[in-house]
Design an enzyme around this catalytic site. Structure first.
Site, PDB file in Angstrom:
ATOM      1  N   HIS A  76      38.806  54.880  19.944  1.00 55.07           N
ATOM      2  CA  HIS A  76      37.398  54.511  19.722  1.00 55.07           C
ATOM      3  C   HIS A  76      36.502  55.152  20.770  1.00 55.07           C
ATOM      4  O   HIS A  76      35.352  55.471  20.521  1.00 55.07           O
ATOM      5  CB  HIS A  76      37.190  52.992  19.829  1.00 55.07           C
ATOM      6  CG  HIS A  76      38.051  52.181  18.922  1.00 55.07           C
ATOM      7  ND1 HIS A  76      37.865  52.149  17.562  1.00 55.07           N
ATOM      8  CD2 HIS A  76      39.107  51.368  19.179  1.00 55.07           C
ATOM      9  CE1 HIS A  76      38.773  51.348  17.011  1.00 55.07           C
ATOM     10  NE2 HIS A  76      39.537  50.872  17.974  1.00 55.07           N
ATOM     11  N   HIS A  83      29.381  51.093  29.253  1.00 58.27           N
ATOM     12  CA  HIS A  83      29.427  49.629  29.157  1.00 58.27           C
ATOM     13  C   HIS A  83      30.485  49.116  30.142  1.00 58.27           C
ATOM     14  O   HIS A  83      31.670  49.445  30.012  1.00 58.27           O
ATOM     15  CB  HIS A  83      29.824  49.183  27.743  1.00 58.27           C
ATOM     16  CG  HIS A  83      28.725  49.311  26.752  1.00 58.27           C
ATOM     17  ND1 HIS A  83      28.931  49.235  25.385  1.00 58.27           N
ATOM     18  CD2 HIS A  83      27.387  49.486  26.906  1.00 58.27           C
ATOM     19  CE1 HIS A  83      27.757  49.369  24.754  1.00 58.27           C
ATOM     20  NE2 HIS A  83      26.813  49.520  25.661  1.00 58.27           N
ATOM     21  N   HIS A 121      29.819  55.314  25.138  1.00 58.60           N
ATOM     22  CA  HIS A 121      29.397  55.547  23.750  1.00 58.60           C
ATOM     23  C   HIS A 121      28.414  56.706  23.731  1.00 58.60           C
ATOM     24  O   HIS A 121      27.626  56.884  24.665  1.00 58.60           O
ATOM     25  CB  HIS A 121      28.695  54.315  23.165  1.00 58.60           C
ATOM     26  CG  HIS A 121      29.589  53.129  23.024  1.00 58.60           C
ATOM     27  ND1 HIS A 121      30.437  52.957  21.961  1.00 58.60           N
ATOM     28  CD2 HIS A 121      29.780  52.059  23.833  1.00 58.60           C
ATOM     29  CE1 HIS A 121      31.106  51.821  22.110  1.00 58.60           C
ATOM     30  NE2 HIS A 121      30.729  51.258  23.241  1.00 58.60           N
ATOM     31  N   THR A 127      30.543  45.391  20.708  1.00 54.81           N
ATOM     32  CA  THR A 127      30.117  46.354  19.688  1.00 54.81           C
ATOM     33  C   THR A 127      31.312  47.030  19.019  1.00 54.81           C
ATOM     34  O   THR A 127      31.148  47.854  18.142  1.00 54.81           O
ATOM     35  CB  THR A 127      29.193  47.435  20.289  1.00 54.81           C
ATOM     36  OG1 THR A 127      29.909  48.162  21.279  1.00 54.81           O
ATOM     37  CG2 THR A 127      27.950  46.805  20.912  1.00 54.81           C
TER      38      THR A 127
END
Length: 199
Positions: free
Chosen positions: A38, A82, A65, A149
């Site tokens: 991810h 994050h 991200h 998220t």
């Protein structure tokens, strides 16, 4: 079933208030890097944490991200980091550091230097990481309640988005883009949530 407090959101119309500063208790630490399919995630040894509103949360990991998931008045940034913290009751507190194109970032470079060659295998670094380097000089922030998220997108998390972005070079952004050209979750409805805008 997803609830009404999902993240990320477009931060606008926050209420201007004096927020207590986040107390960062970060120290040079051993770290391991994993590409988990991810994102690029950095697992940090125990001992780092934050205290916010008198409550202590321990840092578990941080990850990236692209582009930034959060928007500020509609503006999206090149990337975001994050920093995910958890308290003894399992409640999460995430500090988001927006990243804009600028000078090369020494801490980001340390992470990229230790990227594993294969997905889902952790690479331990020979050096230590000093997470205070990731934080912007000015520590004013927006705060609201939201969710993770990435799946399971569980809610009840405290979000703190630093107002001042950090910089990354175009080359450093390019490294991440090769792996993840776009791994941001779409903006979710703010659904009447209270957003505090720290002055």
């Amino acid at each position: 079933m997803l609830g009404k407090r999902q993240s990320p959101i477009d931060i606008r119309e926050g209420i201007p208030v004096q927020l207590d500063p986040i107390q960062f208790d970060y120290r040079p630490s051993n770290f391991r890097v994993i590409d988990n399919g991810h994102t690029v995630q950095v697992n940090v040894e125990p001992g780092n944490g934050i205290t916010v509103m008198g409550h202590r949360y321990e840092l578990l990991q941080f990850h990236f991200h692209r582009p930034s998931e959060e928007r500020i008045n509609g503006r999206q940034y090149e990337m975001v980091a994050h920093l995910v913290h958890k308290d003894l009751d399992g409640k999460l507190a995430v500090v988001a550091v927006l990243m804009d194109q600028g000078k090369a970032h020494p801490l980001v470079q340390q992470v990229w230097n230790n990227l594993p060659l294969e997905k889902n295998s952790e690479q331990g670094a020979m050096t230590q990481i000093d997470l205070t380097q990731l934080l912007p000089e000015h520590r004013h922030y927006y705060t609201y309640m939201g969710s993770l998220t990435t799946p399971p997108s569980s809610e009840g998390g405290l979000w703190m988005v630093m107002k001042q972005p950090a910089g990354m070079s175009r080359e450093q952004i390019g490294v991440f883009s090769k792996l993840y050209p776009m791994n941001a979750r779409p903006v979710q409805s703010a659904a009447g949530r209270l957003i505090k805008d720290g002055q």
